[in-house]
Motif scaffolding. Structure first.
Motif, mmCIF file in Angstrom:
data_model
loop_
_atom_site.group_PDB
_atom_site.id
_atom_site.type_symbol
_atom_site.label_atom_id
_atom_site.label_comp_id
_atom_site.label_asym_id
_atom_site.label_seq_id
_atom_site.Cartn_x
_atom_site.Cartn_y
_atom_site.Cartn_z
ATOM 1 N N UNK A 513 0.818 -1.209 0.000
ATOM 2 C CA UNK A 513 0.000 0.000 0.000
ATOM 3 C C UNK A 513 0.849 1.256 0.000
ATOM 4 N N UNK A 514 1.926 1.241 0.783
ATOM 5 C CA UNK A 514 2.825 2.396 0.819
ATOM 6 C C UNK A 514 3.506 2.596 -0.526
ATOM 7 N N UNK A 515 3.892 1.508 -1.154
ATOM 8 C CA UNK A 515 4.511 1.632 -2.480
ATOM 9 C C UNK A 515 3.530 2.231 -3.483
ATOM 10 N N UNK A 516 2.248 1.879 -3.356
ATOM 11 C CA UNK A 516 1.238 2.468 -4.246
ATOM 12 C C UNK A 516 1.157 3.976 -4.049
ATOM 13 N N UNK A 517 1.299 4.422 -2.808
ATOM 14 C CA UNK A 517 1.307 5.865 -2.529
ATOM 15 C C UNK A 517 2.540 6.512 -3.147
ATOM 16 N N UNK A 518 3.673 5.863 -3.034
ATOM 17 C CA UNK A 518 4.888 6.395 -3.663
ATOM 18 C C UNK A 518 4.691 6.500 -5.180
ATOM 19 N N UNK A 519 4.081 5.482 -5.775
ATOM 20 C CA UNK A 519 3.848 5.504 -7.219
ATOM 21 C C UNK A 519 2.932 6.665 -7.610
ATOM 22 N N UNK A 520 1.856 6.865 -6.845
ATOM 23 C CA UNK A 520 0.945 7.974 -7.140
ATOM 24 C C UNK A 520 1.671 9.311 -7.083
ATOM 25 N N UNK A 521 2.563 9.447 -6.107
ATOM 26 C CA UNK A 521 3.327 10.691 -5.979
ATOM 27 C C UNK A 521 4.158 10.947 -7.232
ATOM 28 N N UNK A 522 4.567 9.866 -7.899
ATOM 29 C CA UNK A 522 5.378 9.996 -9.113
ATOM 30 C C UNK A 522 4.531 9.918 -10.384
ATOM 31 N N UNK A 523 3.204 9.989 -10.218
ATOM 32 C CA UNK A 523 2.328 9.993 -11.376
ATOM 33 C C UNK A 523 2.103 8.638 -11.998
ATOM 34 N N UNK A 524 2.305 7.566 -11.230
ATOM 35 C CA UNK A 524 2.141 6.217 -11.769
ATOM 36 C C UNK A 524 1.042 5.480 -11.010
ATOM 37 N N UNK A 525 0.367 4.567 -11.688
ATOM 38 C CA UNK A 525 -0.584 3.678 -11.040
ATOM 39 C C UNK A 525 0.089 2.361 -10.697
ATOM 40 N N UNK A 526 -0.400 1.710 -9.643
ATOM 41 C CA UNK A 526 0.039 0.369 -9.284
ATOM 42 C C UNK A 526 -1.055 -0.594 -9.711
#
Length: 777
Positions: A513-526
């Motif tokens: 879940x935390x990695x998904x948040x990091x991805x969103x911050x970088x404009x990416x979807x998980x």
């Protein structure tokens, strides 16, 4: 009698045995069909495999002995299925009973006990490792470096050695710990060494019969679901006995084998060249000299690296070192691998009054202080009040009157990824902290992880406020917690304007879940977690049975729709797991920026809770009064009481009959859930106001379609802040009962009585639901 004749005898007798179990109602439905369909082919494959004499001398003789002794139950349990591959790897029993585990300890990993594809043994470990090795080799780019560690489980060192030798035979560079180590040592070592895979031999806090195989990916977290599924289905399930090969440590090429651990060397030598230039070297561990195979100059001091990393997270190190009211700590390793690291770390940060409970200190996977009687096997779990009783009794026996002065006892489980905290209970608090087993008032209590983590979060946030006038960078910060963990944490986070991310149970989910948040911050979807730059909408599960309907990782969230939210300041779970995952990592192989390991770390939690307790003592306070004053009496937060029980209380539902029993209990829970809207009922005197079920589909394949993997939840107030959750365990054949009760913000004079009332009510809630679904204590 030859093997073919023995096999015919076994096949006929096993059919009779299974039919009798079916007719008696102990094995029903698909469990019977699966057992008939799998036990006999699996047994035939293993008994007739001449190659097994090369891989595990004595295994086939153990099968012959079991057939002659007509041990049909043991053979069915060992051959009716393959060990389940879960989120972190595999976990199962090593032997059919206590005597077999004892023989394994005394005779070694090739003891002629009942071994099969559904037990943990040398062959299953090597098959799993061969599948993992082949998976890595065929990646693009190929994976080439593996860290291997083990804890205090029976014969862990021997299992780790043959696994290391298999990876060497497949061309990997191997980093092998030279003695029992902590799981967090491995999850730290993998990214620190830029390795690709971590393998850890452990069954965490399960009882003495169990062992397991934990897998970590290149950043120390567990593998992503898609990678894990590929690894299991395309590789581990496809390997054959012929894929097992080993290269002895002494024959490994000089650049292919490193050791981790050793003894910290006085001259602080470091590696002078190569990819590990600058890392500290260690002297050989005297008791491991026979392991090094002439590579005594290739021992990396990973323990020091891990500890120095942890020290960076202390907020007031000078307060500890200069304390006028030093904290007195007892430490209990529960016969596990934290026995050296935790006391050393506490001492190095300035805690000078640390007493190790030596009766529970020796590395011993039989866990002799815990009950090992059949059906009553106890777990060395620092979050279990019975383990707390054992630790306190041992401390008093060893240190006598020092009990009067000790402030708290910290315990870690055998692989030291969980931390439990026992505190002294002042007289005025004792009515609220009665002993869970006897109901008596005592001068100590095991505080829950919910309480300990809430205090740590509050302490760290208030320190930040004291220094900066507010939580620094608050717009970027959030916490992650599992959905069975207390909402007290969410209230604290929101009071200080942090975001809140709730996931399903398990640290793998918190990390994902935390990695998904990091991805969103970088404009990416998980994939499978987020879509079009957004977190999933929260729908509180579904009220109907059927297909999976929940997000596979994320339960819910608050204030997480700001893309600046990308720094995790705490990842917390009810089952005594804690870490800080930090901000967006530099790359896919690294820890989060400013973060700790991407899995739970009991050593880390132990140091942070000790700092908190030391600060409280300087304020002439104790942790229980601190909970009251700073959290429960705060109208922005309020009183939350949580309660937990497993079923069965010890061990698990045994064998195929156990799977049938668990299915029957869950079927009754399903019926209760389905009727909850039309048939009013109460739990613990509280009316049920609604219900939901959480199905993600992740375990449907090994259970049944629509399996309630994250549980049934019954709400006990209109606001849905009080509830009971019935959840199948993700690591054993058992169930979990979780209760949360919200008590608003009581008047000061009513707080302690109110805590006691809510604790008693929570216990009655579990008693009532047990009666309703046929799961008596």
């Amino acid at each position: 009698m030859g093997d073919q004749e023995l096999l015919k005898q076994a096949e006929a007798a096993i059919r009779v045995y299974l039919a009798a179990e079916r007719d008696a109602g102990r094995i029903t439905g698909t469990y019977y069909d699966d057992a008939v369909g799998k036990t006999l082919p699996n047994l035939r494959k293993w008994l007739l495999a001449d190659e097994l004499d090369r891989i595990s001398p004595g295994l086939r003789e153990g099968l012959r002995t079991a057939i002659r002794a007509e041990r049909w139950a043991a053979l069915v349990n060992a051959y009716s299925r393959d060990v389940s591959f879960g989120t972190g790897g595999i976990r199962e029993k090593m032997g059919a009973n206590r005597d077999e585990v004892w023989r394994l300890k005394e005779e070694g990993i090739q003891a002629s006990i009942v071994k099969g594809p559904n037990t943990i043994n040398d062959v299953v470990y090597l098959l799993t490792s061969a599948g993992t090795a082949k998976f890595g080799i065929e990646r693009d780019p190929p994976l080439s470096k593996v860290v291997v560690g083990f804890d205090s489980r029976v014969r862990g060192a021997d299992f780790a050695r043959i696994i290391a030798e298999l990876f060497l035979a497949y061309g990997y560079t191997v980093y092998l710990f030279d003695e029992a180590c902590m799981y967090p040592s491995v999850t730290y070592a993998v990214p620190a060494l830029r390795a690709d895979i971590g393998v850890f031999i452990s069954a965490s806090h399960n009882d003495f019969r169990y062992n397991g195989y934990k897998l970590s990916c290149q950043n120390g977290s567990q593998f992503d679901p898609a990678e894990r599924d590929t690894l299991y289905r395309k590789y581990i399930t496809q390997v054959q006995f012929s894929d097992i090969r080993r290269l002895p440590l002494g024959e490994a090429a000089p650049d292919k084998l490193w050791f981790l651990g050793g003894v910290r060397c006085a001259d602080r030598r470091t590696i002078e060249r190569g990819e590990h230039q600058g890392l500290p070297l260690a002297d050989p561990l005297p008791e491991a000299r026979g392991l090094y195979a002439g590579r005594e100059n290739r021992i990396i001091d990973m323990h020091t690296l891990h500890m120095e990393h942890i020290k960076r997270f202390l907020l007031r190190p000078e307060m500890i070192a200069r304390s006028q009211r030093p904290l007195s700590i007892g430490y209990c390793a529960f016969n596990g691998s934290g026995r050296k690291a935790v006391p050393r770390l506490l001492s190095e940060v300035g805690f000078q009054q640390v007493r190790r409970i030596m009766k529970l200190d020796a590395l011993d996977g039989m866990f002799p202080a815990f009950c090992s009687d059949p059906g009553k096997e106890q777990q060395p779990d620092p979050g279990d009040w019975r383990a707390a009783d054992i630790a306190v009794a041992a401390f008093k026996e060893e240190y006598g009157r020092a009990w009067d002065d000790v402030d708290l006892i910290i315990g870690t489980d055998p692989d030291a990824d969980r931390c439990g905290v026992i505190v002294k209970v002042p007289p005025h608090q004792r009515p609220a902290y009665r002993h869970p087993g006897t109901g008596e008032e005592r001068d100590y209590a095991l505080i829950s992880a919910d309480e300990a983590w809430s205090l740590i979060l509050w302490y760290r946030l208030t320190c930040d406020v004291e220094r900066h006038g507010r939580v620094s960078g608050v717009e970027s910060k959030f916490i992650a917690l599992s959905h069975t963990t207390t909402d007290l944490l969410a209230r604290i986070a929101r009071k200080y304007q942090l975001g809140v991310l709730k996931t399903w149970v398990g640290f793998a989910q918190l990390a994902a879940g935390t990695r998904a948040i990091w991805d969103l911050h970088q404009g990416k979807d998980t994939p499978g977690l987020t879509e079009k730059g957004r977190l999933p909408a929260y729908d509180e599960g579904r009220r109907t049975s059927g297909e999976a309907v929940c997000n596979r990782t994320i339960h819910s969230w608050e204030a997480m729709d700001d893309p600046r939210r990308c720094v995790n300041v705490a990842a917390l779970e009810q089952s005594n797991g804690f870490s800080i995952l930090g901000g967006v990592p530099a790359d896919s192989r690294s820890l989060g920026a400013g973060g700790h390991v991407r899995d739970k770390d009991g050593t880390f939690a132990a140091v942070l809770v000790a700092e908190l307790a030391a600060w409280a003592k300087q304020q002439h306070a104790n942790l229980l009064d601190l909970l009251d004053e700073k959290l429960y009496l705060d109208p922005d937060i309020g009183l939350f009481v949580t309660y937990y029980e497993p079923d069965p209380m010890d061990g698990e539902y045994e064998g195929l009959a156990g799977y049938t029993k668990k299915r029957a209990i869950l079927d009754r829970a399903e019926a209760l859930f389905a009727a909850s809207s039309s048939r009013p009922f109460s739990l613990g005197g509280l009316a049920v106001r609604g219900a939901t079920v959480y199905r993600t589909g992740k375990y449907d394949a090994i259970n049944w379609p629509g399996f309630p993997d994250e549980g049934y939840r019954f709400f006990l107030d209109a606001e849905r802040q009080s509830h009971l959750t019935i959840r199948p365990s993700g690591t054993s054949n058992a169930l979990r009962f979780h209760v949360q009760l919200y008590g608003s913000t009581p008047e000061r004079e009513r707080l302690i009585p109110r805590k006691g009332e809510l604790r008693a009510t929570a216990s009655r809630v579990v008693s009532d639901i047990r009666d309703m679904i046929g799961a008596p204590r």
